[in-house]
Design an enzyme around this catalytic site. Structure first.
Site, PDB file in Angstrom:
ATOM      1  N   LYS A 169       0.891  -1.081  -0.222  1.00 24.91           N
ATOM      2  CA  LYS A 169      -0.373   0.291  -0.175  1.00 24.91           C
ATOM      3  C   LYS A 169       0.541   1.495   0.102  1.00 24.91           C
ATOM      4  CE  LYS A 169      -3.948  -1.906   2.633  1.00 24.91           C
ATOM      5  NZ  LYS A 169      -4.818  -1.310   3.515  1.00 24.91           N
ATOM      6  N   GLY A 219       7.750  -2.044  12.532  1.00 27.82           N
ATOM      7  CA  GLY A 219       7.183  -0.537  12.952  1.00 27.82           C
ATOM      8  C   GLY A 219       7.956   0.513  13.449  1.00 27.82           C
TER       9      GLY A 219
END
Ligand code: AMP
Length: 397
Positions: free
Chosen positions: A199, A378
């Site tokens: 994405k 992350g």
């Protein structure tokens, strides 16, 4: 900040925040122990100095109370094998049970505390909870890069209960921070960022921040097709985030203004469905027929991207070039891995991070052919987005 290697831990009870959020199967067996192995050098140094180690971690996403499937008890035996010593276990991370077991620890001994996230205070960054944890040790070591982007009690808040000469990064954290800082602040040019994955929305902040750092940005994976669409291409049924087409256009414009060269895949391996056994073909990436979708970069893209990577002196890689989990669509990711390994062998500094690119270099056997493989998905992404990570900031005070 004091350096871990310079510290003598003899006689100290060292509270170490590790990231043992490892995958377990139905039998509670560890299916990937990378994160545990990565902390062995830090723990070994503490024990060899004559200190004792009190390890604390989270595991999974418990709902705020004890749940057997998330118990760190399942890790005790394997940890003992990795460290070559027995590991004691406390059934709670604070309170009487934790305190009594911690008090009994002798030099060279290891204690693993129960899952920190059995208390919702952990994720809330609760000060009282952090203080209770802190009372278990007299030195604090943070070796959990994977959770450094969280302002949780054990990763950030706890630091203030230790004076600056009693808190430090562990060896894993030190290595992660050093290699990330090297890429972001001391990169030798040309600097190529290879950004892939599904994405655009997940990667837009990192792309924007890299516009001020990189010489070249390679965009592959599913996200490349939103960019293709933004340039007026026909992308058939490829992944596309309609609401990010303008963002992609803006980014291309900004890159041109800043003289950053953006490389999109000129051709793609296309498939008639999202399936390992789909029919496949090749096509220019900006002219994919209706009913077909791009699932990997094509041969020309492999060659073009490899040339850019081979002339670079600094390489950052986050995200695969295609659906590498399926054999038919892994060629592009493999070609990029080969080019990154070659370039590294010829003196470039390469940092690979982000869950799926790490999985890809491991799967293809390239992990020891790049300069650094990050354990923090992350955390690494947020670092390269230009954010200050709470786990790092708290240590610097
Ligand atoms: P991310 O977590 O955003 O880095 O995305 C990784 C995932 O993107 C992997 O599971 C890949 O299979 C998937 N991916 C890569 N290329 C494509 C593509 N062309 N179409 C759909 N999914 C893709």
């Amino acid at each position: 900040m004091i350096q871990f290697t310079d510290y003598n831990f003899a006689g100290h009870k060292v509270l170490v925040r590790v990231d043992y959020n490892v995958p377990l199967n139905d039998q509670f067996e560890i299916t990937d122990d990378t994160r545990m192995r990565a902390t062995v050098p830090t723990i070994s140094k503490i024990l060899e100095d004559g200190g004792s180690a009190i390890l604390m971690s989270h595991l999974g996403r418990p709902k705020g109370g004890p749940e057997d499937k998330f118990s760190l008890r399942h890790l005790v035996n394997h940890l003992g094998k990795l460290l070559g010593r027995p590991v004691f276990f406390a059934e709670d991370c604070i309170g009487e049970k934790a305190r009594l077991t911690a008090n009994k620890l002798k030099p060279g001994e290891i204690l693993l505390l129960e899952n920190l996230r059995f208390y919702k205070e952990e994720e809330k960054g609760d000060e009282g909870f952090a203080k209770k944890l802190a009372s278990l040790g007299d030195v604090y070591v943070n070796d959990a890069f994977g959770t450094a982007h969280r302002a949780h009690a054990s990763t950030a808040i706890i630091a203030k209960y230790f004076s600056p000469d009693r808190r430090m990064f562990g060896l894993l954290m030190e290595g992660e921070v050093k290699s990330a800082e090297h890429v972001l602040h001391h990169s030798q040019k040309p600097f190529v960022a290879i950004i892939g994955g599904a994405k655009v929305s997940d990667k837009i902040l990192i792309l924007e921040n890299l516009l001020d750092k990189a010489t070249d940005i390679i965009i592959g994976g599913g996200m490349a097709y939103t960019f293709m669409k933004a340039t007026g291409g026909n992308i058939g049924n490829s992944l596309c985030e309609q609401d990010r087409i303008d963002t992609a256009s803006d980014l291309l414009k900004k890159a041109a203004e800043k003289n950053v060269c953006i490389h999109l895949p000129p051709d793609s391996v296309i498939a008639d469905k999202f399936d390992a056994n789909a029919n496949d073909s090749t096509s220019p990436s900006n002219n994919i027929p209706e009913g077909w979708m791009g699932l990997d970069i094509g041969e020309n893209a492999c060659e073009q991207f490899s040339n850019v990577i081979r002339k670079s002196k600094t390489i950052l890689w986050n995200g695969p070039m295609g659906v590498f989990e399926m054999k038919k669509f892994q060629h592009g990711t493999k070609a990029v891995a080969i080019a990154v390994a070659d370039s590294t062998q010829h003196g470039a500094f390469s940092l690979v991070g982000g869950g799926d690119s790490v999985a890809a270099v491991n799967q293809f056997g390239f992990a020891d052919k790049v300069s650094y493989v990050s354990t923090g998905g992350g955390a690494m992404l947020e670092y390269f987005e230009g954010k200050e990570l709470p786990g790092i900031a708290a240590m610097k005070g």
